[in-house]
Every structure is written in structure tokens, then in C-alpha cells.
Design a protein around this motif. Structure first.
Motif, mmCIF file in Angstrom:
data_model
loop_
_atom_site.group_PDB
_atom_site.id
_atom_site.type_symbol
_atom_site.label_atom_id
_atom_site.label_comp_id
_atom_site.label_asym_id
_atom_site.label_seq_id
_atom_site.Cartn_x
_atom_site.Cartn_y
_atom_site.Cartn_z
ATOM 1 N N LEU A 151 0.627 -1.303 -0.055
ATOM 2 C CA LEU A 151 -0.074 -0.104 0.207
ATOM 3 C C LEU A 151 0.637 1.238 0.435
ATOM 4 O O LEU A 151 0.596 2.535 -0.838
ATOM 5 N N VAL A 152 1.778 1.344 0.994
ATOM 6 C CA VAL A 152 2.706 2.041 0.573
ATOM 7 C C VAL A 152 3.789 3.015 -0.403
ATOM 8 O O VAL A 152 3.551 3.777 -1.153
ATOM 9 N N TYR A 153 3.584 1.480 -1.226
ATOM 10 C CA TYR A 153 4.444 1.527 -2.617
ATOM 11 C C TYR A 153 3.785 2.148 -3.715
ATOM 12 O O TYR A 153 3.416 3.117 -4.177
ATOM 13 N N GLY A 154 1.846 1.924 -3.204
ATOM 14 C CA GLY A 154 1.375 2.386 -4.758
ATOM 15 C C GLY A 154 0.771 3.851 -4.333
ATOM 16 O O GLY A 154 0.600 4.605 -4.944
ATOM 17 N N LEU A 155 0.606 4.473 -2.744
ATOM 18 C CA LEU A 155 0.179 5.774 -2.348
ATOM 19 C C LEU A 155 1.369 6.580 -3.114
ATOM 20 O O LEU A 155 1.057 7.293 -3.791
ATOM 21 N N ARG A 156 2.420 5.471 -2.999
ATOM 22 C CA ARG A 156 3.991 6.911 -2.622
ATOM 23 C C ARG A 156 4.123 7.318 -3.790
ATOM 24 O O ARG A 156 4.412 8.169 -5.403
ATOM 25 N N MET A 157 3.194 6.184 -4.981
ATOM 26 C CA MET A 157 2.768 6.152 -6.715
ATOM 27 C C MET A 157 2.558 8.037 -7.018
ATOM 28 O O MET A 157 2.590 8.497 -7.711
ATOM 29 N N ILE A 158 1.258 8.889 -6.062
ATOM 30 C CA ILE A 158 0.321 8.645 -6.617
ATOM 31 C C ILE A 158 0.667 10.473 -5.130
ATOM 32 O O ILE A 158 0.091 11.127 -5.694
ATOM 33 N N ARG A 159 1.401 10.323 -4.497
ATOM 34 C CA ARG A 159 1.834 11.619 -3.306
ATOM 35 C C ARG A 159 2.985 10.900 -2.694
ATOM 36 O O ARG A 159 3.143 10.285 -2.491
ATOM 37 N N SER A 160 3.525 11.804 -2.183
ATOM 38 C CA SER A 160 4.107 12.176 -1.197
ATOM 39 C C SER A 160 4.008 11.848 0.245
ATOM 40 O O SER A 160 2.893 12.231 0.980
ATOM 41 N N ASP A 161 5.038 12.217 1.199
ATOM 42 C CA ASP A 161 4.913 11.388 2.486
ATOM 43 C C ASP A 161 4.316 10.508 2.266
ATOM 44 O O ASP A 161 3.305 10.694 3.227
ATOM 45 N N VAL A 162 3.703 9.684 3.003
ATOM 46 C CA VAL A 162 3.427 8.205 2.722
ATOM 47 C C VAL A 162 4.774 7.067 3.481
ATOM 48 O O VAL A 162 5.509 6.945 2.850
ATOM 49 N N HIS A 163 4.466 6.573 4.201
ATOM 50 C CA HIS A 163 5.098 5.897 5.193
ATOM 51 C C HIS A 163 5.281 5.150 5.425
ATOM 52 O O HIS A 163 3.619 4.539 6.445
ATOM 53 N N MET A 164 5.861 3.544 5.967
ATOM 54 C CA MET A 164 5.898 2.223 7.059
ATOM 55 C C MET A 164 5.699 3.036 8.755
ATOM 56 O O MET A 164 6.932 3.612 8.487
ATOM 57 N N LEU A 165 5.026 2.886 9.500
ATOM 58 C CA LEU A 165 5.260 3.179 10.071
ATOM 59 C C LEU A 165 6.183 1.924 11.352
ATOM 60 O O LEU A 165 5.904 1.236 10.823
ATOM 61 N N ASP A 166 6.650 2.467 11.796
ATOM 62 C CA ASP A 166 8.159 1.768 12.358
ATOM 63 C C ASP A 166 8.650 0.748 11.361
ATOM 64 O O ASP A 166 9.656 -0.331 11.809
#
Length: 283
Positions: A151-166
């Protein structure tokens, strides 16, 4: 069920009644719904519990509640696939084509249930929260670590500042401390729920971080404290929790977020493609 779990409904149910209601909602198309005795036996409760539940929900008795359940449930999605799986298994062992067909058909049935049961209001609220948040963190452990990473990989294709917690064991407390009100934590787990994920989501909610829950039931501890909940069926004969429909739900969320911000998504994808070409990443 979501409103009751969150404490937003006029009706108030105890834990036992909430569990019974949640279990009933999972029985779409089950013959046990045809009889209060059969249903009570299926749920391992007393028939009087079902009568009290119906009245607590505002029905005059169980029969009125049952009629609503039957109207919505008799044509259960996925029945075709279940029949197909039984046919496939009739002449072959689980280690052969029969086992393959059964698992595939069960996942097809879950996808059908996901489509039929999808609350579009909750889904659109989830995409709004994700696309408008300054920062998004995704939390999932054990099997759901793979879901969170995807999900992080996919969301970061379209917006910045998405990260895995921990991510890389930098620390859950440190990650939550970097978030503030209007940021979003996407928390993912299903029964049996990971205690760490539930506790982290509760801590985030106490600090006014919005929660998007990707979970299996309205009675999930994640759904109860979420602003938006995506409920995903996952019951199969797989030896652990099946991730197939959860992965599909992640794809739907990613596409939904892209569709909510079409121009921004196009620009982000174009910039990504340019960088891939410059670095000769693909052949």
C-alpha cells in the motif's frame, strides 16, 4: 454495526450482543438464518439472546429482524463459486487440482462479497482522508507487513510523504510522535487481531490522528476507533489468513486516491516514469 461499535448509534449493545450481531452479518445466505433455533445453535448462544438483540435494534421481535436478514441475504454472493469448488474437489485430493480450484473459488467468493458489501461512503471517506492528509503512515505486522508495504508503494506513486510505521525498526513511538492532527494512520489487521496494531491505533486516535482501518469486521477493534473502515472478507481454506482480497482492497484504495486527484496523480506518475528512464531501471 459500525456506528454501534463506535458508540455513535442510539442503540447500545453489550460485548456479547455486538459479537452476535457481527456474526449474523457474516452469515449471508446461510440456511441457519431460516430458524432462530438453528441460528442460536450456529452462534452458540441462547435463542433468547437473539430475541433481545432484535428488540435492542428496534424490531418488535426476532421475526421482523429475520425478515430483513433474509431479504438481504438469501442470494449470497459466491454461492456459485462454492458449488464449483465442491464439484472440483469431488474427484481429486486437496494436494492436486482440487485443492487449487477450491482455494481459487473461495477467493473469488470473497471478492464477490467484498463488492456486494462495500460501503462506498466509507471508501470515499478513506480516499479523502488519505489524499488530503499532510502525512500518511501505514501500520501492519506479520502477514500484514506485506500488505502495508504494498500500500505504501502504491500510494507513493501518486503522493509524497507516505511511510511505513516502524520502518527498519526505527520505533513506533517515534513514528507516531512525528504525526499530528489531520495526519492519517492506516491500520491493517484481521481476526485474530494483532494486539500491537490495535494498541498503536488507539494511541494514535488519542492524539487526534485520523484512523483508516483496513480490517475484516465491523466489530474489529480497529473499526471501532476509525474515521473510515474498509471491511474485507478473507475466510478460505488457506492455512493462515488469506491476503488475496486485502491486496485487492489496497489496489482499490490506490486507484481511488488517484481518481480523487487526477491531475496531481498524472503529474506524479509522469515524474516517476521520467526518473525510471533516467536511471535505466527497466529494460
Amino acid at each position: 454495526m459500525l456506528r454501534i461499535a463506535r458508540g455513535d448509534a442510539h442503540q447500545s449493545l453489550g460485548p456479547k450482543a455486538q459479537k452476535a450481531l457481527s456474526d449474523i452479518l457474516d452469515l449471508r445466505g446461510d440456511p441457519a438464518l431460516l430458524s432462530i433455533t438453528a441460528l442460536a445453535e450456529k452462534l452458540s448462544v441462547n435463542p433468547s439472546t437473539l430475541t433481545r438483540l432484535a428488540r435492542a435494534l428496534g424490531y418488535p421481535g426476532f421475526s421482523a429482524f429475520q425478515q430483513v436478514l433474509l431479504d438481504a441475504a438469501m442470494s449470497a454472493p459466491g454461492d456459485f463459486y462454492t458449488r464449483q469448488a465442491q464439484t472440483a474437489l469431488a474427484g481429486e485430493g486437496a494436494s492436486g487440482m482440487g485443492g487449487i480450484a477450491r482455494l481459487c473459488r473461495e477467493n473469488q467468493a470473497n471478492i464477490e462479497r467484498f463488492i456486494e458489501g462495500c460501503d462506498i461512503g466509507q471508501f470515499q471517506k478513506a480516499t479523502h482522508l488519505i489524499t488530503s492528509a499532510p502525512r500518511v503512515m501505514v501500520h501492519g505486522i506479520r502477514q500484514f507487513h506485506a500488505f502495508a508495504s504494498f500500500l505504501v508503494y502504491g500510494l507513493r506513486m501518486i503522493r509524497s510523504d507516505v511511510h511505513m510505521l516502524d520502518s527498519s525498526n526505527l520505533g513506533i513511538a517515534e513514528g507516531l510522535a512525528s504525526m499530528g492532527p489531520s495526519d492519517v494512520l492506516i491500520a491493517a489487521s484481521c481476526a485474530p487481531y494483532s494486539a500491537q496494531v490495535a494498541a498503536t491505533a488507539h494511541a494514535a486516535a488519542e492524539h487526534e490522528i485520523d484512523i483508516v482501518a483496513v480490517t475484516d469486521r465491523a466489530s474489529s477493534p480497529l473499526a471501532a476507533i476509525s474515521q473510515a473502515a474498509i471491511l474485507v472478507p478473507h475466510e478460505t481454506s488457506f492455512l493462515s489468513n488469506s491476503m488475496t482480497t486485502f491486496t485487492l482492497a489496497a489496489e482499490c484504495l490506490i486507484n481511488g486516491c488517484a481518481a480523487a486527484l487526477p491531475e496531481e496523480a498524472k503529474q506524479a506518475l509522469s515524474a516517476r516514469d521520467d526518473m525510471i528512464k533516467k536511471l535505466n531501471i527497466e529494460i
